[in-house]
Design a protein around this motif. Structure first.
Motif, PDB file in Angstrom:
ATOM      1  N   PHE A 201       0.817  -1.223   0.000  1.00 30.86           N
ATOM      2  CA  PHE A 201       0.000   0.000   0.000  1.00 30.86           C
ATOM      3  C   PHE A 201       0.847   1.269   0.000  1.00 30.86           C
ATOM      4  CE2 PHE A 201      -1.708   3.486   2.550  1.00 30.86           C
ATOM      5  CZ  PHE A 201      -2.799   3.845   1.765  1.00 30.86           C
ATOM      6  N   HIS A 202       2.037   1.212   0.611  1.00 27.85           N
ATOM      7  CA  HIS A 202       2.881   2.408   0.743  1.00 27.85           C
ATOM      8  C   HIS A 202       3.926   2.464  -0.365  1.00 27.85           C
ATOM      9  CE1 HIS A 202       1.443   1.469   4.882  1.00 27.85           C
ATOM     10  NE2 HIS A 202       1.282   2.789   4.952  1.00 27.85           N
ATOM     11  N   HIS A 203       4.319   3.690  -0.710  1.00 27.42           N
ATOM     12  CA  HIS A 203       5.377   3.846  -1.713  1.00 27.42           C
ATOM     13  C   HIS A 203       6.674   3.178  -1.251  1.00 27.42           C
ATOM     14  CE1 HIS A 203       8.702   6.424  -3.565  1.00 27.42           C
ATOM     15  NE2 HIS A 203       8.216   5.663  -4.528  1.00 27.42           N
ATOM     16  N   VAL A 288       0.374  -6.672   1.804  1.00 23.91           N
ATOM     17  CA  VAL A 288      -1.068  -6.911   1.675  1.00 23.91           C
ATOM     18  C   VAL A 288      -1.844  -5.923   2.556  1.00 23.91           C
ATOM     19  CG1 VAL A 288      -0.870  -9.290   0.892  1.00 23.91           C
ATOM     20  CG2 VAL A 288      -0.974  -8.837   3.343  1.00 23.91           C
ATOM     21  N   ASP A 289      -1.216  -4.757   2.765  1.00 19.22           N
ATOM     22  CA  ASP A 289      -1.910  -3.681   3.473  1.00 19.22           C
ATOM     23  C   ASP A 289      -2.812  -2.886   2.537  1.00 19.22           C
ATOM     24  OD1 ASP A 289       0.415  -2.816   2.256  1.00 19.22           O
ATOM     25  OD2 ASP A 289       1.204  -1.736   4.000  1.00 19.22           O
ATOM     26  N   THR A 290      -2.957  -3.355   1.295  1.00 21.12           N
ATOM     27  CA  THR A 290      -3.993  -2.854   0.389  1.00 21.12           C
ATOM     28  C   THR A 290      -5.376  -3.425   0.737  1.00 21.12           C
ATOM     29  OG1 THR A 290      -3.295  -4.670  -1.046  1.00 21.12           O
ATOM     30  CG2 THR A 290      -2.460  -2.457  -1.591  1.00 21.12           C
ATOM     31  N   GLY A 327       1.211  -5.202   5.769  1.00 24.70           N
ATOM     32  CA  GLY A 327      -0.030  -5.955   5.980  1.00 24.70           C
ATOM     33  C   GLY A 327      -0.251  -6.022   7.480  1.00 24.70           C
ATOM     34  N   TYR A 328      -1.295  -5.361   7.978  1.00 16.35           N
ATOM     35  CA  TYR A 328      -1.421  -5.163   9.430  1.00 16.35           C
ATOM     36  C   TYR A 328      -2.741  -5.655  10.004  1.00 16.35           C
ATOM     37  CZ  TYR A 328       2.702  -2.821   8.024  1.00 16.35           C
ATOM     38  OH  TYR A 328       3.929  -2.602   7.457  1.00 16.35           O
ATOM     39  N   ASP A 329      -3.626  -6.173   9.150  1.00 14.72           N
ATOM     40  CA  ASP A 329      -4.800  -6.878   9.666  1.00 14.72           C
ATOM     41  C   ASP A 329      -4.358  -8.325   9.858  1.00 14.72           C
ATOM     42  OD1 ASP A 329      -7.091  -8.226  10.248  1.00 14.72           O
ATOM     43  OD2 ASP A 329      -8.293  -7.309   8.648  1.00 14.72           O
TER      44      ASP A 329
HETATM   45  C1  OKP Z   1       5.334   0.095   6.365  1.00 18.90           C
HETATM   46  B1  OKP Z   1       5.033  -0.803   5.135  1.00 18.90           B
HETATM   47  C2  OKP Z   1       0.065   5.102  11.066  1.00 18.90           C
HETATM   48  C3  OKP Z   1       1.274   5.770  10.443  1.00 18.90           C
HETATM   49  C4  OKP Z   1       2.033   4.773   9.669  1.00 18.90           C
HETATM   50  C5  OKP Z   1       4.292   4.103   9.059  1.00 18.90           C
HETATM   51  C6  OKP Z   1       3.800   3.207   7.996  1.00 18.90           C
HETATM   52  C7  OKP Z   1       4.843   2.191   7.606  1.00 18.90           C
HETATM   53  C8  OKP Z   1       4.347   1.184   6.627  1.00 18.90           C
HETATM   54  N1  OKP Z   1      -0.601   5.971  11.987  1.00 18.90           N
HETATM   55  N2  OKP Z   1       3.374   5.142   9.475  1.00 18.90           N
HETATM   56  O1  OKP Z   1       5.060  -0.118   3.919  1.00 18.90           O
HETATM   57  O2  OKP Z   1       3.799  -1.521   5.225  1.00 18.90           O
END
Ligand code: OKP
Ligand code: MG
Ligand code: ZN
Length: 348
Positions: A201-203, A288-290, A327-329
């Motif tokens: 999900f993140h760049h 898989v945080d999408t 992926g955090y769920d």
């Molecule tokens: C790591 B990876 C949430 C702020 C989130 C950090 C995100 C890191 C993502 N309140 N800040 O790309 O999944």
């Protein structure tokens, strides 16, 4: 069933990273990037009998230092001891940076060095972070070796993740850029061109920065608009690469609420770009945080969409290493990550 099912590389040493704090919303919360993430994925790999599960080999620091600077690696190795030696009561958290107009020199003091070697403050360091980050890179390199030795694909169940880490910066839960280390290992073994496709999900800011001036490694990232979300300061669509690398970086950005029907159009653009590039190997930075219920993200992919993603990646027909990213769920992370692998192997 596939006569050669996909192998997974996993290290129990990931659990050596078990920080208690993440700075979020002005509070020190339980980190989103926690040990149960990797254990849940491993349980799903076993439950689905995806394929053999291997422990990593030890590759030493040389392949890591092909991507990361020696001084950064040395900083990470002693960071926690230096923090303790300075008499700090909590976990090591950067809290000061060289702002505009200030000097980018390396201070002696541990607070100064934490700032010098980071770009964000949510990623605490404590005992075992170095060992877990080293193990995660070894997991990635072992998967790379499997593919170099003839496997069609391999799943590097990396933890901690890597795609935010620059050559000399940690942040976004990342220390060593596992995907970049894998791509560089392919290059060093004679693979002429490598593509890295980041579907987290993140760049993938670290990956982009590491290869920004190079044409031998194509970097593509699909992600939430950095105008709205982490990492905030990189990942816009006008970032195309520089010098020799111009035209070899592609960012595809989406707004809140994006479903697979939209996101998959970007995936198609990415795959077409990869087909034109004709790489000798593919690295997929797999977050898989999408997922629609991810607690820190804003896309709306459903679990079955990860099967479709895997199918599309397989159509590229390339030797492929998957490195696990976000992926955090945690309840869904195993199903979603393994769905990509099963889709890749033809399940629909
Ligand atoms: C790591 B990876 C949430 C702020 C989130 C950090 C995100 C890191 C993502 N309140 N800040 O790309 O999944
Ligand atoms: Mg991405
Ligand atoms: Zn992410």
């Amino acid at each position: 069933k596939d006569p050669r099912p996909m192998k997974t590389v996993f290290s129990p040493l990931h659990s050596r990273r078990h920080v208690r704090t993440e700075l979020d919303g002005g509070l020190l919360i339980e980190p989103h990037e926690k040990p149960s993430r990797a254990e849940t994925i491993l349980a799903r790999v076993k439950d689905q009998a995806l394929g053999e599960i291997l422990e990593p080999e030890e590759f030493g620091l040389a392949p890591i230092q092909r991507v990361h600077t020696p001084d950064y690696v040395a900083f990470l190795e002693t960071c926690w001891q230096d923090w303790l030696a300075a008499g700090k009561p909590g976990e090591a958290i950067p809290a000061v940076w060289a702002g505009r107009g200030m000097r980018h020199r390396i201070p002696k003091d541990i607070d100064g060095r934490l700032g010098y070697y980071s770009f964000a403050a949510e990623t605490s360091i404590s005992e075992g972070t170095w060992e877990a980050a080293r193990a995660s890179a070894n997991v990635a390199l072992t998967a790379q070796k499997l593919v170099a030795d003839g496997e069609r694909a391999a799943f590097a169940l990396c933890r901690p993740p890597g795609h935010h880490a620059h050559a000399d910066l940690f942040g976004g839960y990342c220390f060593f850029n596992n995907a970049a280390i894998v791509a560089q290992a392919f290059r060093d073994q004679g693979y002429g061109k490598v593509a890295i496709l980041d579907v987290d999900f993140h760049h993938g800011n670290g990956t982009q920065a590491i290869f920004y001036d190079r044409a031998d490694v194509l970097t593509i990232s699909l992600h939430g608009d950095p105008d709205l979300v982490f990492p905030h300061f990189l990942g816009f669509e006008d970032e195309l690469g520089e010098g020799t690398g111009e035209g070899y970086n592609l960012n595809i950005v989406y707004p809140p609420g994006t479903p697979y029907s939209t996101w998959s159009q970007g995936l198609e653009t990415a795959c077409e770009r990869i087909e034109v590039f004709k790489p000798d190997a593919l690295v997929v930075a797999l977050g898989v945080d999408t997922f629609e219920h991810d607690p820190i993200s804003f896309f709306k992919l459903a679990s079955e969409d990860y099967l479709s993603l895997g199918q599309r990646l397989a159509q590229l027909g390339l030797p492929t290493v998957f490195t696990m990213e976000g992926g955090y769920d945690v309840d869904a992370i195993g199903v979603n990550a393994v769905n990509v692998m099963q889709g890749f192997e033809g399940k629909s």
